[in-house]
Design a protein around this motif. Structure first.
Motif, PDB file in Angstrom:
ATOM      1  N   THR A 227     -46.636   0.374 -42.863  1.00 46.86           N
ATOM      2  CA  THR A 227     -45.936  -0.707 -42.160  1.00 46.86           C
ATOM      3  C   THR A 227     -46.654  -0.968 -40.838  1.00 46.86           C
ATOM      4  OG1 THR A 227     -43.811  -0.004 -43.107  1.00 46.86           O
ATOM      5  CG2 THR A 227     -43.736  -1.466 -41.185  1.00 46.86           C
ATOM      6  N   ILE A 228     -46.822  -2.246 -40.505  1.00 43.81           N
ATOM      7  CA  ILE A 228     -47.494  -2.610 -39.257  1.00 43.81           C
ATOM      8  C   ILE A 228     -46.463  -2.945 -38.190  1.00 43.81           C
ATOM      9  CG2 ILE A 228     -48.881  -4.388 -38.134  1.00 43.81           C
ATOM     10  CD1 ILE A 228     -50.701  -4.469 -40.438  1.00 43.81           C
ATOM     11  N   TYR A 229     -46.715  -2.428 -36.973  1.00 38.75           N
ATOM     12  CA  TYR A 229     -45.910  -2.757 -35.797  1.00 38.75           C
ATOM     13  C   TYR A 229     -46.872  -3.338 -34.769  1.00 38.75           C
ATOM     14  CZ  TYR A 229     -42.602   0.367 -38.093  1.00 38.75           C
ATOM     15  OH  TYR A 229     -41.770   0.964 -39.004  1.00 38.75           O
ATOM     16  N   GLU A 230     -46.702  -4.619 -34.462  1.00 35.13           N
ATOM     17  CA  GLU A 230     -47.660  -5.300 -33.584  1.00 35.13           C
ATOM     18  C   GLU A 230     -47.133  -5.393 -32.156  1.00 35.13           C
ATOM     19  OE1 GLU A 230     -50.485  -9.300 -33.379  1.00 35.13           O
ATOM     20  OE2 GLU A 230     -49.166  -8.952 -35.097  1.00 35.13           O
ATOM     21  N   PHE A 231     -48.008  -5.052 -31.222  1.00 33.24           N
ATOM     22  CA  PHE A 231     -47.743  -5.209 -29.794  1.00 33.24           C
ATOM     23  C   PHE A 231     -48.573  -6.405 -29.333  1.00 33.24           C
ATOM     24  CE2 PHE A 231     -46.567  -0.980 -30.855  1.00 33.24           C
ATOM     25  CZ  PHE A 231     -45.600  -0.577 -29.947  1.00 33.24           C
ATOM     26  N   ASP A 232     -47.929  -7.568 -29.322  1.00 28.81           N
ATOM     27  CA  ASP A 232     -48.636  -8.834 -29.172  1.00 28.81           C
ATOM     28  C   ASP A 232     -49.518  -8.918 -27.936  1.00 28.81           C
ATOM     29  OD1 ASP A 232     -47.509  -9.790 -31.504  1.00 28.81           O
ATOM     30  OD2 ASP A 232     -45.787 -10.678 -30.480  1.00 28.81           O
ATOM     31  N   HIS A 233     -49.051  -8.405 -26.810  1.00 25.31           N
ATOM     32  CA  HIS A 233     -49.765  -8.600 -25.547  1.00 25.31           C
ATOM     33  C   HIS A 233     -50.483  -7.346 -25.067  1.00 25.31           C
ATOM     34  CE1 HIS A 233     -47.809 -12.465 -25.396  1.00 25.31           C
ATOM     35  NE2 HIS A 233     -46.619 -11.900 -25.467  1.00 25.31           N
ATOM     36  N   ALA A 234     -50.643  -6.380 -25.941  1.00 27.50           N
ATOM     37  CA  ALA A 234     -51.309  -5.124 -25.567  1.00 27.50           C
ATOM     38  C   ALA A 234     -52.775  -5.153 -25.975  1.00 27.50           C
ATOM     39  CB  ALA A 234     -50.610  -3.941 -26.232  1.00 27.50           C
ATOM     40  N   GLY A 235     -53.597  -4.448 -25.181  1.00 27.83           N
ATOM     41  CA  GLY A 235     -55.000  -4.283 -25.505  1.00 27.83           C
ATOM     42  C   GLY A 235     -55.251  -2.916 -26.110  1.00 27.83           C
ATOM     43  N   HIS A 236     -56.480  -2.673 -26.468  1.00 26.97           N
ATOM     44  CA  HIS A 236     -56.831  -1.414 -27.125  1.00 26.97           C
ATOM     45  C   HIS A 236     -56.549  -0.205 -26.229  1.00 26.97           C
ATOM     46  CE1 HIS A 236     -59.083   1.019 -30.058  1.00 26.97           C
ATOM     47  NE2 HIS A 236     -59.563   1.679 -29.023  1.00 26.97           N
ATOM     48  N   ASN A 237     -56.884  -0.329 -24.966  1.00 30.09           N
ATOM     49  CA  ASN A 237     -56.786   0.816 -24.062  1.00 30.09           C
ATOM     50  C   ASN A 237     -55.450   0.917 -23.322  1.00 30.09           C
ATOM     51  OD1 ASN A 237     -59.451   1.768 -24.596  1.00 30.09           O
ATOM     52  ND2 ASN A 237     -60.266   0.167 -23.263  1.00 30.09           N
TER      53      ASN A 237
END
Length: 259
Positions: A227-237
């Protein structure tokens, strides 16, 4: 004119070979960025023997049969996660593995690191019946491969990739990356064998791992496993700075039901 063309072709070919050579002989420095261990108290240090010395593990033992093993990113000192993880996973014993060269003896390479992870899993599993594997960035490749072999209760992948080979091929377009790369971390290859409930945390503004790579990994799992949970405004670090990051991790591990 003919000599000039031949000269240009020779220089171009030589330059191409030179670039390939630089990439081949410098690839460890491009992939691994070892960090010193900041928390090194004996109380929270576990040493597991290897053929070159010891694998160092930052750990917190809990009085339960639940355990979480964490594999960090390529420039991460995992010991600094201990305090926050103790709050986030109050029911789990915690084992944060330091890769070779990252506080453990030896030099970082994929196969030795994986073998160390395998030994750690077997050590922890002796006293725990509910195992959770969690990897971030580089560590997702280790966690995925380990989950394919050992079948833990749960797998959590934070900003994962399909393979380092795929990411490097996109970054170094035009070069024979598959031939040059030593450590490929082929997560897509191991994902179909994973039976554990899997959570994928995707950073919507990830500038390091292309979304296409994460989605390729997702599609490699069997139906209803991931299952995918997306953090729309987050970057990799900075995904861990999102206010929903740690609450989600807590919720995911608390949702675990019976096998």
């Amino acid at each position: 004119m003919k000599k000039a063309v031949l000269k240009l072709l020779f220089l171009g070919g030589f330059g191409y070979i030179l670039i390939c050579a630089v990439l081949y002989f410098n690839q460890e420095n491009l992939l691994y960025f070892p960090q010193e261990r900041k928390i090194n108290s004996e109380e929270h240090t576990l040493l597991i023997p290897t053929e070159v010395g010891h694998t160092v593990v930052t750990f917190e033992k809990r009085n339960s049969d639940k355990a979480l093993i964490y594999f960090g990113g390529n420039a991460e000192d995992v010991s600094q996660r201990l305090v926050k993880f103790k709050q986030t996973f109050p029911e789990h014993s915690l084992y944060l593995m330091h890769y070779r060269g990252y506080g453990s003896d030896g030099y970082p390479r994929e196969e030795p690191i994986y073998q160390d992870a395998l030994v750690l899993y077997e050590h922890v599993a002796k006293g725990n019946t509910e195992m959770v594997l969690m990897g971030r960035s580089l560590g997702t490749g280790i966690a995925t491969r380990l989950a394919a072999e050992k079948f833990p209760k749960q797998l959590i992948l934070i900003t994962p990739y399909s393979s380092i080979e795929d990411v490097a091929s996109e970054r170094y377009w035009g070069l024979p990356v598959s031939l040059l790369l030593k450590d490929k971390y082929l997560s897509w290859h191991y994902a179909p064998a994973v039976k554990s409930k899997t959570a994928i945390l995707l950073a919507g503004e990830d500038a390091v791992i292309p979304e296409e790579s994460t989605m390729k990994l997702f599609s490699s799992f069997s139906d209803d496993v991931a299952t995918i949970y997306e953090f729309d405004h987050a970057g990799h670090n900075n995904i861990s700075s999102d206010p929903e990051y740690y609450p989600l991790l807590n919720t995911l591990t608390r949702r675990l039901g019976p096998h």
